[in-house]
Design a protein around this motif. Structure first.
Motif, mmCIF file in Angstrom:
data_model
loop_
_atom_site.group_PDB
_atom_site.id
_atom_site.type_symbol
_atom_site.label_atom_id
_atom_site.label_comp_id
_atom_site.label_asym_id
_atom_site.label_seq_id
_atom_site.Cartn_x
_atom_site.Cartn_y
_atom_site.Cartn_z
ATOM 1 N N GLU A 96 29.466 57.208 113.188
ATOM 2 C CA GLU A 96 28.811 57.195 112.406
ATOM 3 C C GLU A 96 27.623 55.731 112.433
ATOM 4 O O GLU A 96 27.924 55.277 113.612
ATOM 5 C CB GLU A 96 29.322 55.681 111.010
ATOM 6 N N GLY A 97 26.486 56.295 112.250
ATOM 7 C CA GLY A 97 24.889 56.031 113.099
ATOM 8 C C GLY A 97 24.888 55.541 114.622
ATOM 9 O O GLY A 97 23.825 54.840 115.001
ATOM 10 N N ASP A 98 25.716 56.614 115.436
ATOM 11 C CA ASP A 98 25.162 56.695 116.716
ATOM 12 C C ASP A 98 23.898 57.006 117.107
ATOM 13 O O ASP A 98 23.939 58.661 116.299
ATOM 14 C CB ASP A 98 26.481 57.374 117.830
ATOM 15 N N ARG A 99 23.271 56.790 117.862
ATOM 16 C CA ARG A 99 22.013 57.978 117.998
ATOM 17 C C ARG A 99 22.397 59.208 119.248
ATOM 18 O O ARG A 99 22.753 58.419 120.146
ATOM 19 C CB ARG A 99 20.069 57.190 118.396
ATOM 20 N N VAL A 100 22.499 60.460 119.240
ATOM 21 C CA VAL A 100 22.443 61.066 120.081
ATOM 22 C C VAL A 100 21.301 62.179 120.212
ATOM 23 O O VAL A 100 20.187 61.993 119.715
ATOM 24 C CB VAL A 100 23.884 62.304 119.807
ATOM 25 N N SER A 101 21.260 61.863 121.157
ATOM 26 C CA SER A 101 19.794 62.678 122.174
ATOM 27 C C SER A 101 20.907 64.620 123.141
ATOM 28 O O SER A 101 21.608 63.679 123.989
ATOM 29 C CB SER A 101 18.687 61.615 123.118
ATOM 30 N N LEU A 102 19.878 65.865 123.193
ATOM 31 C CA LEU A 102 20.884 66.209 123.688
ATOM 32 C C LEU A 102 19.741 67.492 124.630
ATOM 33 O O LEU A 102 18.414 67.593 123.984
ATOM 34 C CB LEU A 102 22.307 67.004 123.474
ATOM 35 N N THR A 124 17.088 65.226 118.657
ATOM 36 C CA THR A 124 17.537 63.372 118.740
ATOM 37 C C THR A 124 18.180 63.111 117.779
ATOM 38 O O THR A 124 17.201 64.126 116.172
ATOM 39 C CB THR A 124 16.658 62.397 118.872
ATOM 40 N N PHE A 125 19.222 62.771 117.063
ATOM 41 C CA PHE A 125 19.205 62.367 115.696
ATOM 42 C C PHE A 125 20.269 61.813 115.321
ATOM 43 O O PHE A 125 21.085 61.217 116.554
ATOM 44 C CB PHE A 125 20.670 63.719 115.119
ATOM 45 N N ALA A 130 24.222 63.571 108.391
ATOM 46 C CA ALA A 130 23.447 65.314 107.795
ATOM 47 C C ALA A 130 21.977 65.450 108.644
ATOM 48 O O ALA A 130 21.392 66.206 107.432
ATOM 49 C CB ALA A 130 23.714 65.480 106.372
ATOM 50 N N GLU A 131 21.624 65.298 109.522
ATOM 51 C CA GLU A 131 20.081 65.590 110.507
ATOM 52 C C GLU A 131 19.834 66.475 110.971
ATOM 53 O O GLU A 131 19.204 67.201 111.504
ATOM 54 C CB GLU A 131 19.707 64.380 110.848
ATOM 55 N N VAL A 132 21.507 67.181 111.570
ATOM 56 C CA VAL A 132 21.282 68.709 112.120
ATOM 57 C C VAL A 132 22.889 69.622 111.424
ATOM 58 O O VAL A 132 23.747 68.961 110.047
ATOM 59 C CB VAL A 132 21.970 68.309 113.717
ATOM 60 N N TYR A 156 28.426 79.245 108.151
ATOM 61 C CA TYR A 156 29.294 78.700 106.947
ATOM 62 C C TYR A 156 28.504 76.898 107.466
ATOM 63 O O TYR A 156 29.051 76.018 106.707
ATOM 64 C CB TYR A 156 30.164 78.218 106.251
ATOM 65 N N LEU A 157 28.784 76.893 108.612
ATOM 66 C CA LEU A 157 28.787 75.209 109.004
ATOM 67 C C LEU A 157 27.766 75.061 110.393
ATOM 68 O O LEU A 157 27.357 74.248 110.746
ATOM 69 C CB LEU A 157 30.125 75.027 110.127
ATOM 70 N N GLY A 158 26.297 75.731 110.081
ATOM 71 C CA GLY A 158 25.036 76.265 111.344
ATOM 72 C C GLY A 158 24.329 76.278 109.416
ATOM 73 O O GLY A 158 24.101 75.439 108.370
ATOM 74 N N PHE A 159 23.749 77.349 109.286
ATOM 75 C CA PHE A 159 22.501 77.592 108.208
ATOM 76 C C PHE A 159 22.723 78.538 107.075
ATOM 77 O O PHE A 159 21.445 78.745 106.188
ATOM 78 C CB PHE A 159 20.867 77.612 108.788
ATOM 79 N N GLY A 160 23.869 78.851 107.307
ATOM 80 C CA GLY A 160 24.566 78.980 106.144
ATOM 81 C C GLY A 160 24.232 80.628 105.596
ATOM 82 O O GLY A 160 22.758 80.983 106.204
ATOM 83 N N PHE A 161 23.448 80.811 104.086
ATOM 84 C CA PHE A 161 23.511 82.366 103.610
ATOM 85 C C PHE A 161 21.999 81.947 103.859
ATOM 86 O O PHE A 161 21.332 83.429 103.791
ATOM 87 C CB PHE A 161 24.028 82.384 102.462
#
Length: 182
Positions: A96-102, A124-125, A130-132, A156-161
């Protein structure tokens, strides 16, 4: 096969809409004779439809992995796949709470590239916010700074229906190639 699933789902949605519209339009003077929608049957049909879609996507993913010869690809919870082809040597990412850039490229299972850090900038998120996509965050939490990995995310773990409303269509399996920068 994919078009049959789409046709099946379209017919199912039309039937459900027809039932709902016909029930809402009933203004019978005798409410006890009003047709009722059996929620248990509807729920059972939706669950069966979801199971069918999940099996279809899983077969698609397994065929994709086999065609590319990605023998080190690991299957994680809920159908997520991860292959860390270059392990990172930096610090691990926390829950929780780590800033990740990729750096990343994102393509559909049919090979069409839809987004990339080269065209759209570094992603970056903050973890746990739940930003990505759920699948991307879950996979990234298993990596370290400097890691390079392939990540396959079922719809179902991406952008769904519905997809993302832009470049990612509905029920799309996503293929990420990432490099963790921070």
């Amino acid at each position: 096969m994919k078009s049959r699933i789409h046709r099946f789902l379209a017919v199912l949605v039309i039937i459900i809409m027809f039932i709902l519209i016909s029930c809402s339009g009933c203004q019978d003077s005798k409410p006890e004779k009003k047709p009722k929608l059996d929620n248990a049957i509807l729920k059972e049909k939706m669950i069966e439809s979801n199971k069918h879609i999940t099996r279809f996507e899983n077969n698609q993913i397994e065929n994709y992995i086999e065609r590319r010869g990605w023998k080190d690809m690991k299957s994680l919870s809920a159908g997520l796949r991860l292959w860390e082809y270059e392990p990172g040597k930096g610090s691990s990412i926390q829950d929780e709470g780590d800033r990740v850039s990729l750096k990343y490229t994102l393509e559909l299972i049919n090979g069409v590239q839809v987004y990339s850090s080269e065209a759209d900038g570094i992603k970056t998120f903050t973890t746990g916010k739940a930003e990505v996509e759920k699948g991307l965050e879950e996979a990234v939490l298993l990596l370290r700074k400097g890691s390079k990995a392939k990540i396959i995310i079922p719809s179902y773990l991406g952008f769904g229906f519905l997809g993302d409303g832009n470049k990612i269509p509905r029920q799309a399996v996503l293929i990420y190639d990432v490099e963790i920068l921070l």
